[in-house]
Structures are given as C-alpha cells and as structure tokens.
Design a protein around this motif. Structure first.
Motif, PDB file in Angstrom:
ATOM      1  N   ALA A 190      -4.401   5.887   6.229  1.00 33.15           N
ATOM      2  CA  ALA A 190      -3.601   4.794   5.672  1.00 33.15           C
ATOM      3  C   ALA A 190      -3.590   3.599   6.621  1.00 33.15           C
ATOM      4  CB  ALA A 190      -2.180   5.275   5.398  1.00 33.15           C
TER       5      ALA A 190
ATOM      6  N   LEU B  82      -0.518   4.637  -1.888  1.00 35.69           N
ATOM      7  CA  LEU B  82      -1.054   5.776  -1.132  1.00 35.69           C
ATOM      8  C   LEU B  82      -0.130   6.985  -1.055  1.00 35.69           C
ATOM      9  CD1 LEU B  82      -2.655   3.807   1.849  1.00 35.69           C
ATOM     10  CD2 LEU B  82      -3.794   4.698  -0.175  1.00 35.69           C
TER      11      LEU B  82
ATOM     12  N   TRP C 216       0.805  -1.222   0.000  1.00 38.85           N
ATOM     13  CA  TRP C 216       0.000   0.000   0.000  1.00 38.85           C
ATOM     14  C   TRP C 216       0.834   1.267   0.000  1.00 38.85           C
ATOM     15  CZ3 TRP C 216      -4.995   0.665  -1.081  1.00 38.85           C
ATOM     16  CH2 TRP C 216      -5.774  -0.501  -1.140  1.00 38.85           C
TER      17      TRP C 216
ATOM     18  N   LEU D 181      -0.703   8.580   2.771  1.00 43.05           N
ATOM     19  CA  LEU D 181       0.331   7.816   3.466  1.00 43.05           C
ATOM     20  C   LEU D 181       0.811   8.629   4.666  1.00 43.05           C
ATOM     21  CD1 LEU D 181       1.945   5.180   3.188  1.00 43.05           C
ATOM     22  CD2 LEU D 181       3.714   6.492   2.052  1.00 43.05           C
TER      23      LEU D 181
ATOM     24  N   LEU E  99       2.613   2.429   7.622  1.00 44.25           N
ATOM     25  CA  LEU E  99       1.668   3.285   6.909  1.00 44.25           C
ATOM     26  C   LEU E  99       1.306   4.541   7.697  1.00 44.25           C
ATOM     27  CD1 LEU E  99      -0.770   0.570   5.488  1.00 44.25           C
ATOM     28  CD2 LEU E  99       1.084   1.712   4.296  1.00 44.25           C
TER      29      LEU E  99
END
Lengths: 293, 272
Positions: free
Chosen positions: A162, A134, A130, A157, A238
């Motif tokens: 996130a 992101l 991810w 992010l 994240l």
C-alpha cells in the motif's frame, strides 16, 4: 543602502528560521539524554569558551542509533522503499509522458493540466483516497471477488504494498513532467532517421528516444526519491505497524517517546543520507541548464 | 504525429484512469447514505450537513485559512525580494549561503524542518499557536515563491528597467512601474503555490501548532487514522472542487492574457 535592506530582510529571515533551528537540532543531538528530557531549553553558553562547548558534546545518541537495530533497519527499509517506488513511478510515468509527447498538439495543454491538477489537490486527501480502495472490504477486493479472480479478500492496506501504491500515486506528476519536457524537445526526425536506417520501432525507442530523454528521467527520479525517503504521511496512513520508515520513526521518537536528543540524531543522520542524492540532483540540473545554453 | 498509436492511447487512458479514479470514487461515496463507506446505500447529502454542523472542523478550517492567507502573503513579499537579490544583485558577502538557504528547504524532509522549528520556538519560549505556524509556513513557502519568481526574472529584458532609470525613475519606482507588472503572473502563481502548500501541510503544522490552534490537515489526519469516514469524503470533495475550479479558472485567464498579448503585439507590428 536600499540594496542592503533588500538583501538583509530575506537573509536574516532564513538565518533565523532555517539555519539557526538546524544548529539547535545538531546541538541537541549531541547533548546528554538525561539533561535533555523535556521541557528542555537549549542553552548556549558561549561565555565558557569554545573548548567547554566542545567538551560538552556527547556522541552517545549516535552510538545509541548504531546499537539499536530499529534505527538502521528503518534507514535501510526507507532506502529500499524509496528506490523501489521510484523505479515503479518511472515504469508508470514514462509511458504516460511518452503518450503526452506524441499526442496531437491541441490536446497537450489539456493533458498537461490533467497531470498538474492532482498536484494542486491536497496530498493528504490523495493518500486517504486509497484507504477505501485497498482495505479488506474495499473497492478493489470487491471487484476482484465479484469477477471471481480471488475468493478471499487480499490484505493490502497496512502493508508495504500500500505504501508503494501511495508513493507512486502521489509523486507521479513529479516524474511525468520532467520526462514530458525532455520528450517534447526531442527532434522527431531523429527517430525517423533511425527507422529509415533499419531500426524496428522498439529499437528506435531504446537506442534513440530513451537515451535522449535521460535527463528528464534522472530529474524525475530524484524528484520522487528525495521526498519519498523522508516520507511520513504515506507510511503512517497506508502502511502498517511493520512498515519501517525513518520519517515515521523520527515522528514517534519525538511525539510518543519524547526523546528529543535521539529524534534530533535521527534527523541529522537522515540529512547526511540525503546529501548525496541532493548533490547529484543539483549537478544533473546544472548540466542540463548548461546544455540548453 | 497526427494519430495516436494504440500503445499511446492505452498508456494515456490507463495513466489518467489511475490518477483520477481514486478521487472520483471518493467524490461518489461522499454522497452515500450509509456510514459504511464501501457499501452503496443510496444518494444523500447528509454528510455535507453533518460537516457544516461540526464546529471543531469549521474552527480548524478557519484557522487553516487565516494561516494560509498570512503566510502566503508574507512569503510572496520575502520570496520576491529573495528572487530579485539572487538574480540581480550579483556578488555580495555570503551569497552562496543565501542561495543554499533558498534551495535547501525545497528538498528538506518535512519532519526535519518541523522538528528544527519546534526546537527553536521552544528555545525562544514562544507559545505555539497561529503565529508559530505562520512563521514556519512562511519560511518554507518563501523558497518556493523565490524559485518561481526568479525563473521569470531570468528571462526578463533588463533594458526596460534601465530605460526607466534613465528616464528619471528611482530604483523603487522602476521596480514598481516596470518590473513588477511584467513579473506579476509569476508573483501570483508564487502566491497561489504558497497558499496551497500552507493549506495542505500536515507535518510542519503538527510540530509547530499548539492546543490552541488545530489546522484542517491535522484534524483530517487524526480522523483518517481511525479509518475511512463519509464526513471526510464530503470534506475532500469540497476541497477537490475548490482546487479544480481554481486551476481551470487560472489556466483560462492566463490563456486569455496570452492571446491578448499576442494580438497587441501583432497590432503594434502593423502600426509600426
């Protein structure tokens, strides 16, 4: 004799490597900060008797946890993130489980495998995947800007958003599988009966299907909530510097501040918070097992 | 139930897209020429080459593999024993504590397990390295093995074992010749679960490893904190490929075995 060995080997292993370490954490959480700076060696001098042992106990680490707002904020923020992301996982997971249970019989093993496959794939890699999506110049922002929905990139992010995405994504199989199991057992004629008796499709779902899948929903929610509460990997990859989660605080307390007594106290309090959902989860599982018999 | 409604089709499509698109993107961009991971600059396998030349990464992979093989094997033995004790041995002193210690690690936050084991190892004066990681991984994964195996043992027809005992087997022979072959699929999936848990673990390994032993997840984690890198994408692709092949093979094998058993049972019925 053989029976005795069979019981003793796993028993002693777990005592030595599961229970005793806990007692040590508990003891260190109650010891003096000044004495317990690393390299700290836990000392168990039972010779002095139980009273001397009790006199040594010191609650200052716990008092410290209540005075520094960082800790209770982190506990509250972990609870909030865990509750909210469990709810989001339910919203995303339920329709998938429902679709699987309504899919043609011959598709189901394949669909099942598609849900289980990510579970066997590295957790770390799934969280990492991810980051590229992101980030500021990531794929999501590229698509949104290309389609003209936004003109400046969104910052996703390193925010709590996130973290929610990460938790929903990685724990989704835990939510889908128990709900699917509950829906799969459901007797289809009950829904037909409800529709014959004048329910709309939505009413039939809300009044018949959903209540009957309740055990699956509860089991899935606990399976997401319990690990999400103590999560470390997702907030640290994240999340941003403002993302407060207790697992991360414990890690930093231990590795960066090297304050072992406080880290231990944080662990003990986290465990106390987890006792309630774990006991509720066990009860739900037991009730379900009894209902099946 | 023959056709999917549009709602179910949409929810399944979106759901599986959500589950798989991030990994597919990761795989595609592992073949990207550019170091800038979000800009496509042509096909290339150079990051795989870089990965093979990365000594530190290979060392970490080797450590991880050894830890996983050792810990999952010990965990399978201990976990199967524990499952047998829980399902078969009835009451004994401290049974509640025993089953508590089997189930608690399943829900324990990893940071707590890691912290407590580290404090134990320091207390014992053990040097942190491969040994301590193996001990830590064995402890939490034996509980998973025991849950998998005991769910199979519960449904197991006990009269088969009793027949073996009546026919003169010792309890150990009865276990080896009758029980073990029947619960073998559960024992194997327990081992696989323990193996993947060990391969995957970052938190507990970070607490219990020392400078002499760095595992792959620790390496990946420290690289990932600096941002997305094509080398990590390549590594992830390899790991995803291995898992996918493994899971598909396992499911095909178990399907074939189930079919064969069905056929055998039918043949037995017809012969009788």
């Amino acid at each position: 004799m053989r029976r005795w060995v069979l019981i003793a080997v796993p028993y002693l292993w777990l005592l030595a490597l599961f229970l005793v370490p806990f007692v040590i954490v508990f003891k260190i959480s109650l010891s003096d900060v000044a004495l317990a700076r690393p390299p700290y060696i836990p000392q168990f001098s039972w010779d002095d008797g139980i009273w001397a042992f009790l006199r040594e106990l010191d609650f200052e680490n716990y008092i410290f946890l209540t005075t520094d707002s960082l800790y209770w904020k982190a506990y509250l923020s972990s609870l909030k993130i865990a509750v909210f992301s469990t709810f989001l996982t339910l919203l995303v997971g339920y329709p998938i489980a429902y679709g699987m249970a309504r899919a043609p019989e011959e598709w189901r093993p394949t669909l099942m495998m598609l849900v289980i496959l990510p579970f066997w794939t590295s957790f770390l890699i799934r969280v990492y995947s991810w980051m590229g999506i992101l980030s500021q110049e990531g794929y999501l922002n590229q698509i949104l800007m290309w389609t003209g929905i936004i003109s400046t990139p969104l910052t996703i992010l390193n925010t709590n958003t996130a973290v929610y995405v990460g938790i929903v994504y990685t724990y989704l199989p835990f939510m889908i599988l128990p709900i699917y199991a509950a829906l799969d057992r459901l007797d289809g004629s009950l829904i037909e009966a409800a529709e014959d008796l004048g329910c709309s499709r939505f009413q039939a779902f809300w009044l018949v299907t959903f209540p009957l899948s309740r055990n699956g929903v509860i089991a899935g929610s606990f399976l997401v909530f319990i690990p999400a509460l103590g999560e470390f990997v997702i907030p640290s990859i994240l999340g941003g510097s403002k993302t407060l989660m207790i697992g991360k605080v414990l890690w930093e307390e231990f590795f960066s501040n090297r304050d072992w007594p406080v880290a231990s106290a944080v662990a003990v309090v986290l465990l106390l918070i987890l006792v309630v959902p774990i006991v509720l989860f066990q009860r739900n599982q037991q009730r379900q097992a009894e209902a099946e018999q | 139930m023959t056709r999917l409604s549009w709602f179910n089709t949409v929810s399944l499509t979106l759901g599986f897209a959500f589950l798989y698109i991030p990994m597919i993107i990761l795989i595609i961009y592992s073949f990207n020429e550019s170091r800038l991971v979000t800009v496509w600059a042509g096909f290339s396998t150079k990051w795989y080459g870089e990965l093979i030349r990365n000594e530190a990464m290979l060392d970490a992979a080797w450590v991880t593999l050894r830890v996983a093989v050792m810990s999952s094997t010990i965990a399978t033995v201990l976990g199967t024993m524990a499952a047998y004790v829980l399902v078969r041995e009835g009451r004994f002193f401290g049974r509640t504590l025993f089953s508590g210690m089997i189930y608690a690690p399943l829900v324990m936050p990893e940071v707590i397990t890691g912290l407590s084991l580290l404090l134990l190892f320091i207390g014992l004066g053990l040097d942190r390295g491969i040994l301590t990681i193996v001990l830590a991984h064995t402890t939490f994964s034996m509980c998973f093995v025991s849950v998998v195996v005991s769910s199979r043992l519960v449904t197991f027809d006990r009269s088969l074992e009793e027949a073996a005992l009546d026919l003169g087997c010792s309890p150990f022979e009865a276990f080896r010749l009758v029980t073990l072959p029947i619960i073998a699929p559960a024992v194997i999936s327990g081992w696989l679960l323990a193996f993947t848990l060990s391969l995957d673990d970052l938190v507990i390994a970070s607490f219990t490893s020392g400078p002499s032993a760095t595992t792959l997840p620790i390496k990946i984690f420290s690289a990932v904190r600096l941002g997305v890198s094509p080398e990590i994408n390549a590594l992830s692709t390899i790991m995803i490929a291995i898992v996918t092949v493994g899971v598909i093979t396992a499911s095909l094998v178990s399907k074939r075995n189930a079919l064969r058993r069905q056929k055998d049972e039918q043949a037995a019925v017809q012969n009788a």
